[in-house]
Write a protein that holds these residues in place. Structure first.
Motif, PDB file in Angstrom:
ATOM      1  N   ARG A 157      37.948  63.826  46.135  1.00  0.00           N
ATOM      2  CA  ARG A 157      36.980  62.720  46.156  1.00  0.00           C
ATOM      3  C   ARG A 157      37.718  61.456  45.733  1.00  0.00           C
ATOM      4  N   GLU A 158      37.636  60.412  46.558  1.00  0.00           N
ATOM      5  CA  GLU A 158      38.436  59.215  46.303  1.00  0.00           C
ATOM      6  C   GLU A 158      37.594  57.948  46.279  1.00  0.00           C
ATOM      7  N   ASP A 159      37.962  57.050  45.383  1.00  0.00           N
ATOM      8  CA  ASP A 159      37.484  55.670  45.376  1.00  0.00           C
ATOM      9  C   ASP A 159      38.709  54.781  45.518  1.00  0.00           C
ATOM     10  N   VAL A 160      38.836  54.105  46.657  1.00  0.00           N
ATOM     11  CA  VAL A 160      40.000  53.274  46.949  1.00  0.00           C
ATOM     12  C   VAL A 160      39.634  51.798  46.784  1.00  0.00           C
ATOM     13  N   TYR A 161      40.500  51.076  46.077  1.00  0.00           N
ATOM     14  CA  TYR A 161      40.317  49.646  45.845  1.00  0.00           C
ATOM     15  C   TYR A 161      41.520  48.903  46.402  1.00  0.00           C
ATOM     16  N   ALA A 162      41.277  47.787  47.104  1.00  0.00           N
ATOM     17  CA  ALA A 162      42.365  47.039  47.736  1.00  0.00           C
ATOM     18  C   ALA A 162      42.155  45.546  47.542  1.00  0.00           C
ATOM     19  N   THR A 163      43.270  44.839  47.311  1.00  0.00           N
ATOM     20  CA  THR A 163      43.224  43.386  47.206  1.00  0.00           C
ATOM     21  C   THR A 163      44.510  42.799  47.751  1.00  0.00           C
ATOM     22  N   TYR A 164      44.482  41.498  48.052  1.00  0.00           N
ATOM     23  CA  TYR A 164      45.641  40.813  48.624  1.00  0.00           C
ATOM     24  C   TYR A 164      46.052  39.651  47.737  1.00  0.00           C
ATOM     25  N   ARG A 165      47.318  39.677  47.284  1.00  0.00           N
ATOM     26  CA  ARG A 165      47.908  38.599  46.506  1.00  0.00           C
ATOM     27  C   ARG A 165      49.417  38.628  46.728  1.00  0.00           C
ATOM     28  N   ASN A 166      50.048  37.476  46.543  1.00  0.00           N
ATOM     29  CA  ASN A 166      51.516  37.423  46.585  1.00  0.00           C
ATOM     30  C   ASN A 166      52.085  37.997  47.888  1.00  0.00           C
ATOM     31  N   GLN A 167      51.370  37.789  49.005  1.00  0.00           N
ATOM     32  CA  GLN A 167      51.773  38.328  50.311  1.00  0.00           C
ATOM     33  C   GLN A 167      51.945  39.849  50.268  1.00  0.00           C
ATOM     34  N   THR A 168      51.088  40.485  49.487  1.00  0.00           N
ATOM     35  CA  THR A 168      51.140  41.929  49.308  1.00  0.00           C
ATOM     36  C   THR A 168      49.734  42.499  49.259  1.00  0.00           C
ATOM     37  N   CYS A 169      49.535  43.656  49.900  1.00  0.00           N
ATOM     38  CA  CYS A 169      48.296  44.408  49.750  1.00  0.00           C
ATOM     39  C   CYS A 169      48.490  45.412  48.614  1.00  0.00           C
ATOM     40  N   LEU A 200      46.954  48.506  46.503  1.00  0.00           N
ATOM     41  CA  LEU A 200      46.019  49.603  46.728  1.00  0.00           C
ATOM     42  C   LEU A 200      45.979  50.512  45.504  1.00  0.00           C
ATOM     43  N   PHE A 201      44.774  50.877  45.084  1.00  0.00           N
ATOM     44  CA  PHE A 201      44.578  51.764  43.944  1.00  0.00           C
ATOM     45  C   PHE A 201      43.572  52.845  44.329  1.00  0.00           C
ATOM     46  N   ASP A 202      43.875  54.078  43.953  1.00  0.00           N
ATOM     47  CA  ASP A 202      43.036  55.215  44.329  1.00  0.00           C
ATOM     48  C   ASP A 202      42.656  56.008  43.090  1.00  0.00           C
ATOM     49  N   LEU A 203      41.357  56.212  42.897  1.00  0.00           N
ATOM     50  CA  LEU A 203      40.828  57.065  41.835  1.00  0.00           C
ATOM     51  C   LEU A 203      40.443  58.379  42.505  1.00  0.00           C
ATOM     52  N   SER A 247      46.907  61.575  48.056  1.00  0.00           N
ATOM     53  CA  SER A 247      46.074  60.375  48.097  1.00  0.00           C
ATOM     54  C   SER A 247      46.109  59.744  49.479  1.00  0.00           C
ATOM     55  N   SER A 248      44.971  59.272  49.941  1.00  0.00           N
ATOM     56  CA  SER A 248      44.889  58.680  51.281  1.00  0.00           C
ATOM     57  C   SER A 248      45.612  57.346  51.376  1.00  0.00           C
ATOM     58  N   ILE A 249      45.947  56.710  50.256  1.00  0.00           N
ATOM     59  CA  ILE A 249      46.658  55.426  50.323  1.00  0.00           C
ATOM     60  C   ILE A 249      48.174  55.632  50.377  1.00  0.00           C
ATOM     61  N   THR A 250      48.632  56.877  50.276  1.00  0.00           N
ATOM     62  CA  THR A 250      50.076  57.126  50.316  1.00  0.00           C
ATOM     63  C   THR A 250      50.494  57.976  51.497  1.00  0.00           C
ATOM     64  N   GLY A 273      42.254  68.759  38.843  1.00  0.00           N
ATOM     65  CA  GLY A 273      42.948  67.630  38.240  1.00  0.00           C
ATOM     66  C   GLY A 273      42.396  66.307  38.732  1.00  0.00           C
ATOM     67  N   ALA A 274      42.999  65.230  38.243  1.00  0.00           N
ATOM     68  CA  ALA A 274      42.614  63.881  38.651  1.00  0.00           C
ATOM     69  C   ALA A 274      43.844  62.999  38.608  1.00  0.00           C
ATOM     70  N   GLU A 275      43.822  61.946  39.399  1.00  0.00           N
ATOM     71  CA  GLU A 275      44.972  61.040  39.451  1.00  0.00           C
ATOM     72  C   GLU A 275      44.536  59.611  39.746  1.00  0.00           C
ATOM     73  N   PHE A 276      45.285  58.685  39.177  1.00  0.00           N
ATOM     74  CA  PHE A 276      45.150  57.259  39.465  1.00  0.00           C
ATOM     75  C   PHE A 276      46.433  56.850  40.166  1.00  0.00           C
ATOM     76  N   VAL A 277      46.309  56.435  41.425  1.00  0.00           N
ATOM     77  CA  VAL A 277      47.477  56.188  42.268  1.00  0.00           C
ATOM     78  C   VAL A 277      47.557  54.700  42.612  1.00  0.00           C
ATOM     79  N   TYR A 278      48.757  54.150  42.492  1.00  0.00           N
ATOM     80  CA  TYR A 278      49.007  52.761  42.870  1.00  0.00           C
ATOM     81  C   TYR A 278      50.054  52.721  43.971  1.00  0.00           C
ATOM     82  N   ALA A 279      49.729  52.020  45.078  1.00  0.00           N
ATOM     83  CA  ALA A 279      50.674  51.816  46.176  1.00  0.00           C
ATOM     84  C   ALA A 279      50.523  50.388  46.672  1.00  0.00           C
ATOM     85  N   GLN A 280      51.476  49.941  47.492  1.00  0.00           N
ATOM     86  CA  GLN A 280      51.424  48.574  48.019  1.00  0.00           C
ATOM     87  C   GLN A 280      52.134  48.497  49.345  1.00  0.00           C
ATOM     88  N   ASP A 281      51.818  47.424  50.083  1.00  0.00           N
ATOM     89  CA  ASP A 281      52.498  47.119  51.330  1.00  0.00           C
ATOM     90  C   ASP A 281      52.616  45.613  51.460  1.00  0.00           C
TER      91      ASP A 281
END
Length: 202
Positions: free
Chosen positions: A142-154, A156-159, A56-59, A87-95
């Protein structure tokens, strides 16, 4: 009663309690100590590592995933066997990030194959949305990346959907656009279940 399955993580995440809860016979829920929860099909696998040839490009290469739910062609479940679907994967990462302005730099916008789409609101939270495709050694992602900012954290979610070239494996056919859409719909259902609590532990 919900069945709770504790997860053993690597040394970096060892102090962060994370759980997978069996909601019912067809659904599990991931719950992180950072306030993130989402639900996914019980038949899918769970990991805290990259599971595919093309990560995943977010990791990769500098950020480890917090959670990866996935299925692979070699596993017990594949909705379209004997196709080029790998295959397919739903990936969650943060920074950690001091300000929201840092978050866009963590998404793959600089990739020549990436393009930004309209922001998406999920359960009251607005996410930036980036699409991209890449390939190498007859592996495509093929990726769909979603990003948001809360709690002083980015957050990131990747489909991500993984395919291989035609002819790499015997007795396989190209997966059809309609079949790919069905796989993506399964990933979007997971995405729609994301909740991020503001009561984050420090």
């Amino acid at each position: 009663m919900l069945k709770i399955i504790p997860l053993l993580l690597g040394t970096v995440l060892a102090a962060q309690a994370q759980q997978v809860t069996l909601v019912n016979s067809s659904m599990k829920q991931f719950s992180g100590s950072d306030g993130v929860t989402f639900r996914y099909p019980a038949i899918w696998n769970f990991s805290t590592e990259n599971e595919f040839y093309s990560p995943s490009s977010i990791t990769a290469p500098y950020r480890s995933p917090q959670a990866v739910v996935f299925f692979k062609d070699a596993g017990e479940f594949n909705p379209y066997p004997e196709t080029t679907l790998n295959g397919a994967e739903f990936v969650y990462a943060q920074d950690k990030a001091a300000t929201a302005e840092i978050c866009p730099a963590l998404t793959p916008r600089g990739d020549a194959n990436a393009h930004s789409l309209e922001p998406t609101t999920i359960n009251g939270i607005k996410y930036k949305h980036v699409q991209l495709e890449s390939a190498g050694m007859c592996h495509q992602i093929r990726e769909d990346v979603y990003a948001t900012y809360r709690n002083q954290t980015c957050y990131l979610f990747d489909l991500a959907i993984h395919t291989i070239c035609s002819g790499v494996k015997d007795n396989t056919r190209d997966i059809t656009p309609d079949e790919l859409s069905q796989v993506h719909a399964s990933l979007e259902k997971i995405l729609s279940s994301i909740e991020i609590s503001d009561l984050k532990k420090n």
